[in-house]
Write an enzyme that holds these catalytic residues in place. Structure first.
Site, short mmCIF file in Angstrom:
data_model
loop_
_atom_site.label_atom_id
_atom_site.label_comp_id
_atom_site.label_asym_id
_atom_site.label_seq_id
_atom_site.Cartn_x
_atom_site.Cartn_y
_atom_site.Cartn_z
N SER B 189 9.92 36.17 96.60
CA SER B 189 11.33 36.16 97.01
C SER B 189 12.21 35.74 95.82
O SER B 189 12.13 36.37 94.77
CB SER B 189 11.48 35.27 98.24
OG SER B 189 12.82 34.97 98.53
N ASP B 287 10.27 45.39 104.51
CA ASP B 287 11.25 44.46 103.94
C ASP B 287 12.55 45.23 103.72
O ASP B 287 12.54 46.29 103.10
CB ASP B 287 10.72 43.92 102.60
CG ASP B 287 11.58 42.81 102.02
OD1 ASP B 287 12.76 42.66 102.43
OD2 ASP B 287 11.08 42.08 101.14
#
Lengths: 599, 343
Positions: B189, B287
């Site tokens: 991330s 995602d």
């Protein structure tokens, strides 16, 4: 271990064919076996999801679906009215089910408030619509306005207050919250049929990293290598080894070498090493320290420690929080302080009681302390000062002092508990010395039980300095006191003040006791929160959780402290710990007698 | 009211094991409580809710850890994880920084995720992940406790990463037998984003980084990509929360085409002709920012840089937090091969 799980997966590279239940059994499989072996009495679902447990969350396999449902429900609410839970006080986030349930209860218990807020934020018809930034519930000031127009059950923990007195309103939950609080503690799970997630006698004493329950955790924060004096540490350890092997000639040579190195080592490490070397020397030459320090001298040392760094303040503050919550609506309260000393904990409590909505209760304080060398009545002097304070701020106050050489000498009837009063027992660093004599701690815990306290607050050092093997004890203590001294250094007092120097002496005395003493003389028998949890559970106590409001206020208090940058508050299964950077150093926990479920 | 929300919840529940769904939904709920619409962050509650674990100099499953100060004056800490080599479980404090014995020791500098605002090096989820990395790569892992947004905006996280890189590079005890430190950068991330920027700085300063590992890296841009529109709110993440985090991290007044967010966007740096480390980029197919991640990979390719894309079609964010799915093992194997091949 990883590979075994891998093979459990029903083959194939694709994901789609695998049913939910397969993965459920993967993580709960082991737990199921454990459950069968455990013969968990009274209720099903003893197994906890292992994978989540490793990450710090305790969720019973049997509750997983229920927890998922709760998450979904909360998501609906959050989507519809995002600000509803902004002021909630949270407890014990490791217990996911309990945490979620408490939020749901809060919302469900006030349908009118919920409805009104929904109307206010104009979201009834379209929960997906993004609330505009100018919506009336978004800004803090408007939120406060909004709060006061409702008979708000969710108490606002954003209030500004004088931190020197414990905030009154923020500490007092509304009646319904208190009941919810108690429910939260009794049955941590949402489903009422299952036994509490943390039954007192459960071997699950806290979520540890995988496999660490048996081995102690040794937490170390090091300064940059150049400063640690690696050679210094090497030599100290070698000396400890030599002492353990009774090779006193070698130990003697090594300790002299340590003293040499320590003298030229700047900073905290040098000081710590000097104290440890001195303690080792005493052990080698069998010059054991005198039996207890003169009580008034040790009180003075502790006062300096109190002024220099926030550990004691944190201890008092967090313990007082728990006590205040327990005393919420009582009209007569009685605190039994196991180590009155200079009574530093109590002015803040008295002030907070004075500020209580609805007025203060009658406050009795029983202070226990050791005999004084000069036969002065130190306890009465402290009691008198507190009485003057109480009178000045309008709290009806009574004080009683008790001299006792050991807490184990205390007989409950002596303490004179009255039937209509709510009792709190408070121990700040007073329990671990009881571990020096066999049977003492059990006697003390038993006495406490017979006092029937609503709450029993405990603050202890977060370290295991009571292991049977000398070198291990020595190593643990070296890490612990290194961090402590480092934090004192961080207070940036240059030149060092009297307070700082005396604080170091205070800690030095502890080091000496841990390293040089043994048997009944070794009273600094610190044990970790995990260890205390087991003991308390066995003795018939269950946890009362400290929440996010106490956490926040403690954090804010620390930020006021000079050199406070490195202090950290951590939440651990309902208890709060204060540490220096990543190393927890003291732990505050609160306890109550286990209440049986039968009506 | 149920409508599309219910469909969304059912969808995400179908693609991950139930306990994973619970874990990530729990984070989602908690994070929603922490982000305020005015851009401020409830840091106290964040620290209260975050599950943390202390370092442990007693080896557990062959790994021990300890915390060090990279920079005392900024309180920059890192947690160091080392493999235990069949010694006593209790590692002697004096031996924590003793030199490695193997011929070649990869040192992985790890940057935890949390969208620049959440988590710490001592968060349990990241402590667990780092311990795994030690095992699969036979590496030392240095997990950097970088400063977080919104209190510390760009470039604080990058500065801290850079400080850590220099620190690692100058530790003699981290050197392999060739007297060099074999450095890899890894992160998930926001950590993945930090990897890119620290690597860039390393190249410009002639510090050799052997490889970059980016797990679901956080990138973005002003444009609303196809994947963002398609997956908005479907698999735990929303465009709105992504926007919030960028607003919290980027300098005030900057938009998402700032090079920190969009390294190959209109304001990005040219990477042609420079000796950028080889990259392993893992993209989860569910995602919502995958188009940005894929654009990143393309950007590297176009600049002639070596990059391997691992696209996991049915993976959501956070799949690597629990070892209960195929993607987890696939990725661990790839990382192991990536760190191994070059040494």
């Amino acid at each position: 271990m990883n590979k075994r799980n891998h093979q459990d997966t029903s083959g194939g590279a694709g994901y789609g064919g695998i049913r939910k239940s397969d993965f459920q059994s993967m993580s709960c499989g082991k737990a199921k076996i454990w459950e069968e072996e455990q013969d968990a009495g009274g209720g099903g679902g003893g197994g906890v999801d292992e994978l989540l447990a490793v990450l710090g969350y305790k969720v019973k396999c049997s509750e997983m679906t229920d927890v998922a449902d709760k998450l979904e429900q909360l998501e609906i609410v959050m989507g519809a009215a995002p600000n509803l839970l902004r002021d909630t006080v949270h407890y014990n986030p490791s217990d996911l089910s309990g945490w979620l349930q408490s939020m749901l209860s809060e919302l469900n218990n006030s349908p009118n408030t919920f409805h009104d807020r929904m109307l206010q934020s104009h979201h009834i018809d379209d929960p997906l619509r993004v609330p505009a930034e100018s919506s009336s519930v978004n800004t803090n000031s408007q939120q406060q306005q909004f709060e006061t127009t409702q008979s708000s059950r969710i108490y606002n923990d954003d209030s500004e207050y004088d931190l020197r007195a414990i905030p009154g309103s923020a500490a007092y939950p509304q009646t319904q919250d208190r009941e919810r609080n108690q429910k939260r503690v009794k049955t941590s799970g949402g489903s009422n049929s299952a036994p509490p997630l943390l039954p007192s006698s459960s071997p699950i004493v806290g979520v540890a990293a995988a496999g660490t329950v048996s081995e102690p955790t040794r937490s170390i924060v090091l300064v940059d290598s150049h400063e640690t004096g690696v050679q210094l540490v090497h030599t100290l350890m070698a000396c400890a080894e030599a002492v353990q092997q009774d090779n006193l000639k070698l130990a003697d040579a090594l300790v002299k070498h340590v003293e040499l190195l320590a003298a030229s080592q700047a900073g905290a490490m040098g000081k710590v090493a000097t104290y440890f070397a001195e303690a080792l020397a005493r052990r080698i030459y069998k010059i054991y320290p005198q039996d207890c320090l003169d009580a008034s001298y040790s009180d003075i040392l502790q006062m300096h420690f109190y002024e220099t760094c926030p550990y004691l303040k944190f201890a008092h503050f967090t313990a007082n929080q728990a006590i205040l919550e327990a005393f919420a609506t009582a009209s007569k309260v009685h605190v039994i302080d196991f180590g009155l000393k200079q009574g530093m904990q109590w002015p803040a409590l008295i002030q907070a009681l004075a500020l209580r909505p609805g007025g203060p209760p009658v406050f009795r304080l029983t202070g226990i302390g050791p005999p004084q060398a000069d036969n002065t009545d130190a306890l009465q002097q402290v009691g008198w000062k507190l009485a003057q304070l109480a009178e000045a701020i309008g709290v009806e106050f009574q004080f009683r002092g008790f001299v006792a050489t050991s807490l184990a000498d205390i007989d409950p009837p002596m303490v004179d508990i009255r039937p209509d009063e709510v009792v709190a027992v408070n121990s700040v660093f007073e329990l671990h010395p009881m571990l020096a004599r066999p049977g003492a701690i059990d006697k003390v815990l038993s006495s406490i039980k017979s006092m029937k306290p609503k709450i029993f607050t405990i603050v202890e050092q977060e370290a295991n300095h009571n292991g049977p093997v000398f070198v291990e004890r020595f190593t643990e203590a070296l890490h612990y006191y290194s961090s402590l001294f480092d934090s004192l250094e961080g207070s940036g007092l240059v030149p060092p003040t009297q307070d700082l120097l005396m604080s170091e002496v205070y800690l030095g005395e502890q080091i000496c006791n841990v390293v040089a003493s043994d048997g009944a003389d070794r009273v600094e028998r610190h044990e970790t929160l995990s260890q205390w949890r087991v003991r308390m559970g066995t003795a018939g106590f269950e946890p009362v959780h400290l929440g996010s409001n106490a956490f926040k206020q403690a954090s804010m208090l620390l930020a006021l402290f000079a050199g406070g940058d490195g202090y950290r508050v951590e939440e651990n299964n309902g208890c709060l710990m204060l540490g220096w950077h990543t190393r927890p150093l003291i732990a505050t926990s609160a306890w109550q007698l286990i209440v049986s479920d039968s009506p | 009211m149920a409508g599309s929300n219910e469909v969304n919840r059912n969808e995400s529940k179908m693609v991950v094991p139930l306990n994973t769904w619970v874990l990530i939904s729990n984070f989602k709920l908690a994070y929603n409580l922490l982000r305020r619409p005015d851009g401020t962050f409830n840091r106290h509650l964040a620290e209260f809710l975050d599950r943390k674990v202390p370092a442990n100099a007693t080896s557990v499953d062959g790994v021990f850890s300890f915390d060090v100060f990279i920079n005392r004056s900024t309180s920059l800490l890192s947690r160091i994880y080392r493999p235990a080599h069949g010694e006593e479980p209790q590692i002697n404090i004096a031996d924590l920084e003793k030199p490695m014995t193997a011929e070649v020791v990869p040192v992985i500098i790890f940057f935890h995720g949390g969208s620049f605002a959440h988590s710490s090096a001592n968060s349990t989820i990241y402590d667990t992940l780092c311990r795994r990395l030690v095992g699969i790569c036979k590496a030392v892992v240095v997990s950097v406790n970088y400063r977080r947004a919104p209190e510390n905006r760009y470039p604080c996280a990058y500065d801290d990463g850079w400080a850590a890189l220099n620190w690692v590079n100058s530790r003699t005890w981290l050197q392999s037998k060739d007297s060099k430190v074999h450095i890899y950068l890894a992160g998930d991330s926001s950590g993945g984003n930090i990897v890119h920027h620290v690597a860039l700085q390393a190249v410009e300063s002639n510090i050799e980084v052997l490889g970059n590992i980016l797990l679901n890296p956080m990138f973005g841009g002003e444009e609303r990509t196809e994947s963002e529109k398609r997956f908005d709110g479907k698999y735990f993440v929303t465009i709105r929360d992504r926007d919030w985090y960028w607003r919290a991290f980027l300098p005030e007044g900057e938009d998402r085409d700032h090079p920190a967010c969009n390294p190959f966007g209109p304001k990005g740096k040219i990477l042609e002709g420079i000796k950028f480390p080889k990259s392993l980029v893992v993209v989860a197919g569910l995602d919502l920012i995958q188009d940005w991640q894929l654009a990143y990979v393309k950007g590297l390719e176009k600049a002639g840089q070596k990059v391997k894309l691992l696209y996991l079609e049915k993976a959501t964010i956070g799949f690597y937090l629990l070892p209960n799915n195929n993607h987890f093992y696939t990725v661990m194997d790839e990382i192991s091969a990536f760190v191994d091949s070059n040494c």
